[in-house]
Design a protein around this motif. Structure first.
Motif, PDB file in Angstrom:
ATOM      1  N   SER A   1       0.196  12.759   8.218  1.00 56.17           N
ATOM      2  CA  SER A   1       0.291  11.292   8.212  1.00 56.17           C
ATOM      3  C   SER A   1       0.038  10.673   6.847  1.00 56.17           C
ATOM      4  O   SER A   1       0.194   9.458   6.686  1.00 56.17           O
ATOM      5  CB  SER A   1      -0.710  10.700   9.219  1.00 56.17           C
ATOM      6  OG  SER A   1      -0.440  11.143  10.526  1.00 56.17           O
TER       7      SER A   1
ATOM      8  N   ASP B   1      -1.855   8.252  -8.962  1.00 54.59           N
ATOM      9  CA  ASP B   1      -1.871   7.677  -7.615  1.00 54.59           C
ATOM     10  C   ASP B   1      -3.264   7.180  -7.248  1.00 54.59           C
ATOM     11  O   ASP B   1      -3.419   6.130  -6.607  1.00 54.59           O
ATOM     12  CB  ASP B   1      -1.412   8.708  -6.586  1.00 54.59           C
ATOM     13  CG  ASP B   1       0.084   8.979  -6.657  1.00 54.59           C
ATOM     14  OD1 ASP B   1       0.771   8.299  -7.448  1.00 54.59           O
ATOM     15  OD2 ASP B   1       0.553   9.864  -5.921  1.00 54.59           O
TER      16      ASP B   1
ATOM     17  N   SER C   1      -3.305   6.220   2.109  1.00 54.80           N
ATOM     18  CA  SER C   1      -2.949   7.626   2.310  1.00 54.80           C
ATOM     19  C   SER C   1      -3.554   8.491   1.213  1.00 54.80           C
ATOM     20  O   SER C   1      -4.087   9.586   1.471  1.00 54.80           O
ATOM     21  CB  SER C   1      -1.431   7.797   2.322  1.00 54.80           C
ATOM     22  OG  SER C   1      -0.853   7.208   3.469  1.00 54.80           O
ATOM     23  N   THR C   2      -3.475   8.016  -0.020  1.00 52.73           N
ATOM     24  CA  THR C   2      -4.046   8.761  -1.143  1.00 52.73           C
ATOM     25  C   THR C   2      -5.548   8.930  -0.981  1.00 52.73           C
ATOM     26  O   THR C   2      -6.092  10.030  -1.173  1.00 52.73           O
ATOM     27  CB  THR C   2      -3.746   8.034  -2.465  1.00 52.73           C
ATOM     28  OG1 THR C   2      -2.334   7.985  -2.669  1.00 52.73           O
ATOM     29  CG2 THR C   2      -4.406   8.743  -3.638  1.00 52.73           C
TER      30      THR C   2
ATOM     31  N   GLU D   1       1.343  11.966   3.782  1.00 52.23           N
ATOM     32  CA  GLU D   1       2.198  12.587   2.774  1.00 52.23           C
ATOM     33  C   GLU D   1       2.845  11.569   1.836  1.00 52.23           C
ATOM     34  O   GLU D   1       3.392  11.929   0.802  1.00 52.23           O
ATOM     35  CB  GLU D   1       3.276  13.426   3.462  1.00 52.23           C
ATOM     36  CG  GLU D   1       2.713  14.641   4.202  1.00 52.23           C
ATOM     37  CD  GLU D   1       3.776  15.406   4.951  1.00 52.23           C
ATOM     38  OE1 GLU D   1       4.889  14.830   5.164  1.00 52.23           O
ATOM     39  OE2 GLU D   1       3.520  16.567   5.329  1.00 52.23           O
ATOM     40  N   ASP D   2       2.766  10.292   2.180  1.00 52.28           N
ATOM     41  CA  ASP D   2       3.328   9.238   1.333  1.00 52.28           C
ATOM     42  C   ASP D   2       2.332   8.869   0.243  1.00 52.28           C
ATOM     43  O   ASP D   2       1.227   9.407   0.165  1.00 52.28           O
ATOM     44  CB  ASP D   2       3.668   8.018   2.185  1.00 52.28           C
ATOM     45  CG  ASP D   2       2.432   7.485   2.901  1.00 52.28           C
ATOM     46  OD1 ASP D   2       1.743   6.622   2.344  1.00 52.28           O
ATOM     47  OD2 ASP D   2       2.144   7.976   4.029  1.00 52.28           O
ATOM     48  N   ASP D   3       2.718   7.916  -0.615  1.00 48.87           N
ATOM     49  CA  ASP D   3       1.857   7.523  -1.730  1.00 48.87           C
ATOM     50  C   ASP D   3       1.220   6.152  -1.522  1.00 48.87           C
ATOM     51  O   ASP D   3       0.814   5.501  -2.490  1.00 48.87           O
ATOM     52  CB  ASP D   3       2.631   7.556  -3.045  1.00 48.87           C
ATOM     53  CG  ASP D   3       3.826   6.607  -3.046  1.00 48.87           C
ATOM     54  OD1 ASP D   3       4.078   5.949  -2.003  1.00 48.87           O
ATOM     55  OD2 ASP D   3       4.516   6.526  -4.074  1.00 48.87           O
ATOM     56  N   ARG D   4       1.135   5.699  -0.282  1.00 49.66           N
ATOM     57  CA  ARG D   4       0.422   4.452  -0.036  1.00 49.66           C
ATOM     58  C   ARG D   4      -1.041   4.617  -0.443  1.00 49.66           C
ATOM     59  O   ARG D   4      -1.604   5.712  -0.309  1.00 49.66           O
ATOM     60  CB  ARG D   4       0.515   4.059   1.442  1.00 49.66           C
ATOM     61  CG  ARG D   4       1.894   3.587   1.896  1.00 49.66           C
ATOM     62  CD  ARG D   4       1.898   3.306   3.388  1.00 49.66           C
ATOM     63  NE  ARG D   4       1.686   4.516   4.167  1.00 49.66           N
ATOM     64  CZ  ARG D   4       1.433   4.533   5.474  1.00 49.66           C
ATOM     65  NH1 ARG D   4       1.320   3.382   6.140  1.00 49.66           N
ATOM     66  NH2 ARG D   4       1.260   5.683   6.108  1.00 49.66           N
TER      67      ARG D   4
END
Length: 497
Positions: free
Chosen positions: A52, A76, A60-61, A54-57
């Motif tokens: 969940s 990031d 999420s980081t 894997e994006d760079d939001r």
């Protein structure tokens, strides 16, 4: 980076502010991951969360780095935390910078909440999120033991509280809601550094002191003492500070209990997690009873689990993340020590202890309660103390003159299938949600319990039952009072107003 982590609390301040600004909170993370994935992560299952984030939001980081132990590009992280320089975090031992421009997490930084507030907890990553064995000065984060202890503590307002063996500071966080002054101690200097970061990021202030057991507090006294000590039973080696006391067998827990009477104020309470040696499974309570003898403390000791040596050693070997070869050698030596010491099992549980105001011990109850959903809570512990006080202060004659009522309870019956159908062979009454809140019933005690509705004095109720069954009322009263006292002790019966 060398030395202790989080030495510069200004960096901790900036990190905490940045995390909160992007919703790195318990509610924010649940909303980001979804309730099911968040619950899985809390339970130690990581893969749904990994998928969940894997994006760079930004969130999420942050979840990937601080909760999952995953490397991410330093750029990031800088984007996710405006005003926080990854190089500052690296200098404070919170992350490591790789030559390839990534940040690799060193610490576990996670939100934590209770009814009183939202916090940030700084700890080391557990074995499941890092390669190799744990360091000797590893600092545990939020785990099953710390949560169990937090739930078992009586949450009443106190002036002075002591968190003995604070680790990353989880217990001290809870104490902040109802304690005017908090002293938190540990033998591990790294633990105290991370506890200081936890306190700072959570807006609390604790008196942090280094030392073993009661050494750091000299002859000071407290209204409340909580402790999740390094209770693991072993030969006396100290491979990992968080679990190994350096004292053979259960000697550290014995010393801790022995020191409580002098450190508690009159009426003061201590809640302690402990393990104890068992040399005879039929007499598993021998060791905790030995600890209590001569202390002058009221006590409620609840054994939650009785582990065999292989299961016990396997649990702690897995916890350390050691290689299979090293774990096998350590396990062999560990079991050899148990065999030599005559240890056939290990008891695990929670102790609620109180220094009587008048110096008169009223009760020392040692029992086994292992049912799911029957964990000791602070509310139940306080109610247990209150009920024991009530019983100690009232004679059987006084109880017979009272009107008693039953709590909402459930009748449970055991039946056998015979030639004439189902035959009841046993029955018990249970108060749902109460630890050990069950008593066995016979025909008369079942009828007695039905009659306890707060309308008739107990003596009159017994007289009615005696007349119905054609027995002597005094004899029935003598037989009934142990059951009545047990029902009161378990919170099944109470005095009606």
């Amino acid at each position: 980076m060398t030395g202790l982590p989080c030495r510069d609390l200004a960096v901790v301040d900036r990190l905490a502010a940045g995390l909160r600004a992007v919703g790195f909170t318990t509610d924010g993370i649940e909303a980001h991951l979804g309730a099911e994935v968040s619950a899985a992560l809390t339970g130690g299952v990581r893969w749904p969360a990994l998928a969940s984030v894997e994006d760079d939001r930004p969130l999420s980081t942050l979840i990937a780095v601080f909760l999952l132990g995953e490397p991410r590009p330093a750029a990031d992280l800088a984007t996710a935390l405006p005003g926080v320089d990854p190089r500052d975090l690296a200098a404070q031992g919170i992350v490591a910078l790789t030559p390839g421009g990534e940040v690799s997490p060193i610490l576990d930084v996670r939100p934590y909440a209770d009814d009183a507030g939202e916090y940030l907890v700084f700890a080391d990553q557990d074995a499941g999120r890092r390669a190799g064995a744990l360091a000797g000065d590893h600092v545990l984060g939020i785990g099953g033991a710390s949560v169990s202890l937090a739930r078992a503590v009586i949450r009443r307002p106190v002036q002075r509280a002591l968190d003995l063996g604070t680790g990353c500071g989880v217990q001290a966080l809870h104490l902040g809601a109802h304690s005017a002054q908090i002293v938190a101690t540990d033998t591990n200097e790294r633990a105290l550094a991370l506890a200081a970061a936890t306190a700072r990021a959570s807006g609390q202030s604790w008196d942090l002191r280094r030392g073993s057991l009661f050494e750091p507090v000299a002859d000071e006294t407290f209204d409340l003492i909580v402790s999740n000590p390094p209770f693991v039973i072993g030969s006396g080696d100290q491979d990992y500070i968080y679990r190994d006391s350096g004292v053979p067998a259960d000697g550290l827990c014995a010393q801790l209990i022995a020191g409580l009477p002098d450190r508690l104020n009159p009426g003061g309470v201590a809640t302690v997690l402990a393990n104890w040696v068992v040399t005879d499974v039929e007499d598993w309570a021998a060791r905790p009873r030995q600890w209590l003898a001569g202390t002058g403390l009221d006590a409620w000791v609840v054994q939650r689990e009785l582990a065999d040596p292989v299961s016990y050693v396997s649990l702690w070997l897995a916890d350390a993340g050691e290689s299979p070869e090293r774990a096998a050698r350590r396990g062999r030596d560990w079991l050899a020590y148990f065999d030599e010491a005559g240890i056939v099992a290990i008891g695990m549980g929670v102790l609620t202890l109180r220094r009587p105001v008048d110096g008169r011990v009223r009760f020392q109850v040692v029992e086994e309660i292992t049912g799911a959903g029957e964990e000791v809570t602070g509310d139940e512990a306080q109610a247990f103390l209150d009920r024991q006080d009530f019983l100690a202060e009232h004679s059987d004659a006084e109880l017979l003159g009272m009107r008693l009522a039953a709590m909402p309870v459930m009748l449970e019956e055991q039946s056998l299938l015979g030639e004439d159908g189902w035959q009841t062979v046993g029955s018990a009454v249970r108060r749902p949600g109460g630890p050990g809140a069950t008593i066995a019933l016979d025909e008369v005690s079942r009828a007695l319990l039905v009659g306890c509705r707060g309308q008739v004095e107990l003596a009159d109720l017994i007289a009615l039952l005696a007349a119905h069954h054609g027995v002597d009322a005094d004899a029935l009263a003598s037989a009934a009072m142990p059951v009545v006292r047990d029902a009161i002790a378990r919170g099944i019966l109470y005095r009606a107003v």
